[in-house]
Motif scaffolding. Structure first.
Motif, mmCIF file in Angstrom:
data_model
loop_
_atom_site.group_PDB
_atom_site.id
_atom_site.type_symbol
_atom_site.label_atom_id
_atom_site.label_comp_id
_atom_site.label_asym_id
_atom_site.label_seq_id
_atom_site.Cartn_x
_atom_site.Cartn_y
_atom_site.Cartn_z
ATOM 1 N N ARG A 1 -5.526 6.640 78.138
ATOM 2 C CA ARG A 1 -5.699 7.439 79.358
ATOM 3 C C ARG A 1 -6.870 8.388 79.146
ATOM 4 O O ARG A 1 -6.884 9.128 78.158
ATOM 5 C CB ARG A 1 -4.448 8.265 79.675
ATOM 6 C CG ARG A 1 -3.264 7.443 80.164
ATOM 7 C CD ARG A 1 -2.287 7.087 79.086
ATOM 8 N NE ARG A 1 -1.688 8.254 78.434
ATOM 9 C CZ ARG A 1 -1.020 8.180 77.273
ATOM 10 N NH1 ARG A 1 -0.902 7.039 76.638
ATOM 11 N NH2 ARG A 1 -0.494 9.269 76.756
ATOM 12 N N LYS A 2 -7.828 8.378 80.057
ATOM 13 C CA LYS A 2 -9.028 9.197 79.894
ATOM 14 C C LYS A 2 -8.957 10.457 80.754
ATOM 15 O O LYS A 2 -8.587 10.407 81.918
ATOM 16 C CB LYS A 2 -10.275 8.397 80.255
ATOM 17 C CG LYS A 2 -10.578 7.266 79.288
ATOM 18 C CD LYS A 2 -11.885 6.589 79.635
ATOM 19 C CE LYS A 2 -12.215 5.475 78.622
ATOM 20 N NZ LYS A 2 -13.502 4.815 78.954
ATOM 21 N N TYR A 3 -9.319 11.589 80.115
ATOM 22 C CA TYR A 3 -9.369 12.871 80.807
ATOM 23 C C TYR A 3 -10.719 13.524 80.534
ATOM 24 O O TYR A 3 -11.575 12.947 79.865
ATOM 25 C CB TYR A 3 -8.218 13.773 80.343
ATOM 26 C CG TYR A 3 -6.856 13.150 80.560
ATOM 27 C CD1 TYR A 3 -6.322 13.050 81.838
ATOM 28 C CD2 TYR A 3 -6.113 12.640 79.484
ATOM 29 C CE1 TYR A 3 -5.079 12.461 82.056
ATOM 30 C CE2 TYR A 3 -4.880 12.047 79.687
ATOM 31 C CZ TYR A 3 -4.359 11.965 80.977
ATOM 32 O OH TYR A 3 -3.129 11.382 81.183
ATOM 33 N N SER B 1 -9.382 11.547 75.363
ATOM 34 C CA SER B 1 -8.478 10.478 75.800
ATOM 35 C C SER B 1 -7.182 10.561 75.007
ATOM 36 O O SER B 1 -7.127 11.209 73.949
ATOM 37 C CB SER B 1 -9.126 9.101 75.602
ATOM 38 O OG SER B 1 -9.291 8.838 74.210
ATOM 39 N N GLU C 1 -3.739 8.031 73.738
ATOM 40 C CA GLU C 1 -3.000 6.768 73.671
ATOM 41 C C GLU C 1 -1.815 6.989 72.745
ATOM 42 O O GLU C 1 -1.845 7.864 71.875
ATOM 43 C CB GLU C 1 -3.904 5.646 73.160
ATOM 44 C CG GLU C 1 -4.509 5.931 71.796
ATOM 45 C CD GLU C 1 -5.714 5.055 71.495
ATOM 46 O OE1 GLU C 1 -5.681 3.870 71.863
ATOM 47 O OE2 GLU C 1 -6.667 5.551 70.890
ATOM 48 N N GLU D 1 0.466 15.772 80.470
ATOM 49 C CA GLU D 1 1.105 14.485 80.726
ATOM 50 C C GLU D 1 2.615 14.639 80.799
ATOM 51 O O GLU D 1 3.189 15.576 80.248
ATOM 52 C CB GLU D 1 0.735 13.479 79.628
ATOM 53 C CG GLU D 1 -0.739 13.134 79.596
ATOM 54 C CD GLU D 1 -1.014 11.918 78.727
ATOM 55 O OE1 GLU D 1 -1.823 11.087 79.149
ATOM 56 O OE2 GLU D 1 -0.424 11.808 77.638
ATOM 57 N N GLU E 1 4.814 9.284 80.134
ATOM 58 C CA GLU E 1 3.439 8.867 79.856
ATOM 59 C C GLU E 1 3.152 8.867 78.363
ATOM 60 O O GLU E 1 2.313 8.090 77.890
ATOM 61 C CB GLU E 1 2.451 9.806 80.557
ATOM 62 C CG GLU E 1 2.332 9.597 82.057
ATOM 63 C CD GLU E 1 1.365 10.587 82.684
ATOM 64 O OE1 GLU E 1 0.365 10.135 83.279
ATOM 65 O OE2 GLU E 1 1.602 11.804 82.587
#
Length: 472
Positions: free
Chosen positions: A168-170, A174, A176, A436, A440
């Motif tokens: 998941r990129k922010y 990121s 994972e 998150e 998630e």
């Protein structure tokens, strides 16, 4: 018929006489001149009078307890020796609340008084007065800690399974999730935070979880890891044994077992092994930081793993408290070297950079005047006093919240060559991240539906992997 009644009457009279005789003997045993047997409540009252103190027994732990030669155990020149002599036979101990007030507690092996911690450090100070003597002590402690943790008894996995979720990129980083097989059928679970854009290799930071609500899912943990990733580090946050996703394999009740301490240290070692194999990881820039139970494991891993170059143990460096959970003190590591403590284990980081974070409302409240000077002396053996720092928050409690994180970021940036400017605006450190949800952050699905088929669930089998037997 009359003979039967007479016999019955005689038996009853004899029974009554026997009961009375036993009661008399029992009473005599508590007041006999031959052994000076006395209620320890009375003896404690004598101690109070001799030393002009108050001893509190709020749980009535002294009730109905008698001791032979009780008064003879009083040492008129040593209060604490007197209390120990009276209380130890009953597995009781005292806690010094002030110079004039003491309280009675049940014996608690990882918890002692600040005075005893201070005296222990004074004793240790005399064991080594130079680098050579300390290095000999350190080597002995390291070998003993590894042996006590049973690390070398762990089965070796040639090809451990690794489960990685979609990234998941922010903004600036990121996330994972990872499930790493550390023993046959036993998985460490966590989340990996990475910087989005890097030209060079990245530093690696272990972030063991502590005994805080919501575990690694909590806001505080996410903020810490995400900000460090923004600064340029690969950070792994991982569950305690029997917490978070670990409970898919072993129920939370097993968190408070001795094997938990072994597994949690092993998780850190195996996750570091995995991360250092990544092409973008810099093996020369490795750090660890955690608070509470995570602070304990920051100390332990730094002490036994030389790959860790920088450490920031938070609210856990103490000379008189070694962790109230078996996952911190269940294995006999604090008996190494004829007795050690977290302050000496902290000193084993020398001469590597170390920031000790303490506060005024838990067992780290004396760090500035007791533990820090002791640890600094060890650093002086290497002329490395400048690499040891203490940030003390006298008005704060047991946590790893904003003020403590903001003390940690610059230290990590300085010694890991991270870019602090990535989280600074107008001279102020910002903590703007994308929080998150718990689901998630799970590696094995919302309800554990993706847990590997070989996953172990039997605590007996886990102990057996180390040649041990589980006992409740």
């Amino acid at each position: 018929m009359n003979n039967q009644k007479d016999t019955y009457t005689i038996v009853c009279k004899n029974y009554v006489f026997l009961v009375a005789l036993l009661a008399f003997i029992s009473g005599q045993s508590q007041n006999s001149d031959s052994n000076f047997n006395q209620s320890i409540t009375k003896t404690i009252e004598d101690i109070e009078e001799i030393y002009n103190i108050t001893v509190k027994d709020e749980k009535s732990l002294l009730n109905e307890k008698y001791l032979d030669y009780a008064d003879w155990r009083i040492n008129q020149y040593n209060l604490e020796a007197s209390l120990n002599a009276i209380l130890s036979p009953f597995d009781l101990m005292f806690w010094k609340e002030s110079d004039s007030v003491y309280s009675i507690r049940e014996f608690d092996y990882p918890r002692n008084t600040p005075d005893i911690g201070k005296r222990r450090l004074e004793y240790l100070n005399n064991l080594y007065t130079n680098k050579s003597e300390w290095e000999e002590r350190k080597a002995s402690l390291k070998a003993c800690i590894i042996e006590a943790l049973k690390i070398n008894d762990a089965p070796v996995l040639e090809k451990p399974q690794v489960v990685i979720t979609k990234k998941r990129k922010y903004k600036g980083y990121s996330v994972e999730n990872i499930g790493l097989e550390v023993l046959p059928g036993v998985y460490a679970t966590g989340s990996i935070y990475r910087p989005l854009k890097t030209k060079n290799k990245s530093a690696v930071i272990l972030s063991p979880n502590g005994h805080f609500g919501d575990g690694r899912y909590r806001e505080s943990e996410q903020i810490r890891c995400a900000n460090l990733a923004k600064m340029g580090a690969i950070v792994v946050s991982y569950d305690l044994f029997g917490w978070g996703e670990s409970t898919l394999q072993f129920a939370s009740e097993y968190h408070k077992t001795s094997i938990a301490q072994t597994i949690q240290v092993l998780n850190g070692i195996k996750l570091l092994n995995y991360l250092l194999k990544l092409a973008e990881a810099d093996a020369n820039r490795v750090a660890i930081t955690g608070g509470s139970g995570g602070g304990s494991h920051s100390l332990f891993l730094t002490a036994i793993d030389d790959r860790i170059k920088v450490s920031v143990p938070v609210v856990m460096v103490s000379s008189y408290f070694s962790g109230g959970c078996p996952c911190e003190s269940g294995q006999p590591i604090h008996l190494c070297g004829n007795g050690t403590n977290n302050a000496e284990i902290s000193a084993m980081a020398a001469p590597r950079p170390q920031l000790i974070v303490s506060d005024g409302q838990d067992w780290t409240k004396h760090v500035p005047e007791i533990e820090y000077p002791f640890i600094k002396k060890v650093y002086s053996f290497y002329n490395a006093e400048g690499k040891l720092e203490n940030q003390h928050f006298a008005d704060e409690g047991h946590n790893y919240k904003e003020s403590k994180r903001k003390a940690m970021y610059p230290f990590m940036a300085k010694y890991l060559d991270l870019d602090l400017s990535k989280i600074v605006k107008n001279g102020e450190i910002l903590e703007n991240i994308s929080l998150e949800t718990e689901n998630e952050m799970k590696v094995f699905g919302d309800n554990g539906e993706q847990l590997p088929k070989n996953a172990m669930h039997d605590i007996n089998q886990l102990y057996a992997l180390f040649g041990l037997t589980y006992e409740k």
